[in-house]
Motif scaffolding. Structure first.
Motif, PDB file in Angstrom:
ATOM      1  N   HIS A   7      -8.390 -16.158  -2.692  1.00 29.46           N
ATOM      2  CA  HIS A   7      -8.974 -14.941  -2.119  1.00 29.46           C
ATOM      3  C   HIS A   7     -10.143 -15.344  -1.223  1.00 29.46           C
ATOM      4  N   PHE A   8     -10.022 -15.047   0.066  1.00 33.10           N
ATOM      5  CA  PHE A   8     -11.058 -15.408   1.033  1.00 33.10           C
ATOM      6  C   PHE A   8     -11.986 -14.225   1.273  1.00 33.10           C
ATOM      7  N   LEU A   9     -13.286 -14.471   1.114  1.00 30.10           N
ATOM      8  CA  LEU A   9     -14.337 -13.499   1.419  1.00 30.10           C
ATOM      9  C   LEU A   9     -15.069 -13.970   2.670  1.00 30.10           C
ATOM     10  N   PRO A  10     -15.586 -13.162   3.516  1.00 32.14           N
ATOM     11  CA  PRO A  10     -15.646 -11.706   3.400  1.00 32.14           C
ATOM     12  C   PRO A  10     -14.408 -11.001   3.951  1.00 32.14           C
ATOM     13  N   ASP A  11     -13.380 -11.750   4.338  1.00 30.66           N
ATOM     14  CA  ASP A  11     -12.202 -11.155   4.972  1.00 30.66           C
ATOM     15  C   ASP A  11     -11.326 -10.349   4.017  1.00 30.66           C
ATOM     16  N   GLU A  12     -11.496 -10.556   2.701  1.00 33.63           N
ATOM     17  CA  GLU A  12     -10.697  -9.853   1.693  1.00 33.63           C
ATOM     18  C   GLU A  12      -9.198 -10.113   1.880  1.00 33.63           C
ATOM     19  N   ILE A  13      -8.841 -11.373   2.096  1.00 36.33           N
ATOM     20  CA  ILE A  13      -7.445 -11.782   2.262  1.00 36.33           C
ATOM     21  C   ILE A  13      -7.072 -12.685   1.096  1.00 36.33           C
ATOM     22  N   THR A  14      -5.935 -12.408   0.484  1.00 38.48           N
ATOM     23  CA  THR A  14      -5.454 -13.208  -0.642  1.00 38.48           C
ATOM     24  C   THR A  14      -4.068 -13.749  -0.326  1.00 38.48           C
ATOM     25  N   VAL A  15      -3.868 -15.046  -0.553  1.00 34.36           N
ATOM     26  CA  VAL A  15      -2.565 -15.686  -0.365  1.00 34.36           C
ATOM     27  C   VAL A  15      -2.276 -16.579  -1.557  1.00 34.36           C
ATOM     28  N   GLU A  16      -0.999 -16.895  -1.748  1.00 35.12           N
ATOM     29  CA  GLU A  16      -0.614 -17.847  -2.772  1.00 35.12           C
ATOM     30  C   GLU A  16      -0.722 -19.252  -2.204  1.00 35.12           C
ATOM     31  N   VAL A  26      -4.309 -23.697   3.721  1.00 32.75           N
ATOM     32  CA  VAL A  26      -4.226 -22.384   3.070  1.00 32.75           C
ATOM     33  C   VAL A  26      -4.914 -21.334   3.939  1.00 32.75           C
ATOM     34  N   ALA A  27      -6.099 -21.658   4.427  1.00 35.11           N
ATOM     35  CA  ALA A  27      -6.837 -20.722   5.285  1.00 35.11           C
ATOM     36  C   ALA A  27      -6.051 -20.418   6.557  1.00 35.11           C
ATOM     37  N   ASP A  28      -5.476 -21.443   7.162  1.00 34.78           N
ATOM     38  CA  ASP A  28      -4.704 -21.253   8.385  1.00 34.78           C
ATOM     39  C   ASP A  28      -3.514 -20.326   8.133  1.00 34.78           C
ATOM     40  N   ARG A  29      -2.806 -20.548   7.045  1.00 39.62           N
ATOM     41  CA  ARG A  29      -1.659 -19.716   6.708  1.00 39.62           C
ATOM     42  C   ARG A  29      -2.073 -18.265   6.467  1.00 39.62           C
ATOM     43  N   ALA A  30      -3.291 -18.076   5.953  1.00 37.91           N
ATOM     44  CA  ALA A  30      -3.804 -16.732   5.682  1.00 37.91           C
ATOM     45  C   ALA A  30      -4.371 -16.064   6.930  1.00 37.91           C
ATOM     46  N   GLY A  31      -4.496 -16.826   8.023  1.00 39.05           N
ATOM     47  CA  GLY A  31      -5.090 -16.279   9.235  1.00 39.05           C
ATOM     48  C   GLY A  31      -6.606 -16.244   9.178  1.00 39.05           C
ATOM     49  N   VAL A  32      -7.174 -17.057   8.298  1.00 40.36           N
ATOM     50  CA  VAL A  32      -8.630 -17.118   8.121  1.00 40.36           C
ATOM     51  C   VAL A  32      -9.161 -18.335   8.867  1.00 40.36           C
ATOM     52  N   PHE A  33     -10.173 -18.121   9.685  1.00 43.87           N
ATOM     53  CA  PHE A  33     -10.756 -19.207  10.469  1.00 43.87           C
ATOM     54  C   PHE A  33     -11.886 -19.875   9.704  1.00 43.87           C
ATOM     55  N   ILE A  34     -11.754 -21.178   9.497  1.00 39.49           N
ATOM     56  CA  ILE A  34     -12.834 -21.998   8.962  1.00 39.49           C
ATOM     57  C   ILE A  34     -13.161 -23.018  10.049  1.00 39.49           C
ATOM     58  N   PRO A  35     -14.380 -22.986  10.577  1.00 34.96           N
ATOM     59  CA  PRO A  35     -14.717 -23.931  11.642  1.00 34.96           C
ATOM     60  C   PRO A  35     -14.664 -25.370  11.145  1.00 34.96           C
ATOM     61  N   THR A  36     -14.306 -26.276  12.026  1.00 35.92           N
ATOM     62  CA  THR A  36     -14.272 -27.694  11.690  1.00 35.92           C
ATOM     63  C   THR A  36     -14.961 -28.479  12.789  1.00 35.92           C
TER      64      THR A  36
END
Length: 80
Positions: A7-16, A26-36
């Motif tokens: 479960h990614f916060l603050p986006d409120e997205i949950t993936v398996e 996992v973040a990429d598959r969920a569409g959540v951006f984590i800077p690198t």
């Protein structure tokens, strides 16, 4: 392999996700951006906080074993 709900916060997205799966995948598959930056953990651009308050670098971390949901809190850093 066991599966966890991430479960990614603050986006409120949950993936398996599979235990041991790279956190950035996992973040990429969920569409959540984590800077690198360096992708080696040295620059700390990808720092996130997981459920127990532990701060980890997503580029070198994977989904840890355990049951239930894993909460990942993304930090907002305007420099990245």
């Amino acid at each position: 392999m066991s599966v966890r709900h991430v479960h990614f916060l603050p986006d409120e997205i949950t993936v398996e996700a599979e235990v041991g799966e790279p956190m950035l995948d996992v973040a990429d598959r969920a569409g959540v951006f984590i800077p690198t930056g360096c992708l080696m953990g040295s620059c700390h651009a990808c720092t996130v906080e997981i459920e127990d308050g532990e701060v980890v670098r997503a580029c070198i971390s994977s989904v840890p074993p355990g049951g239930g949901k894993l909460t990942v809190n993304l930090f907002s850093d305007p420099t990245w």
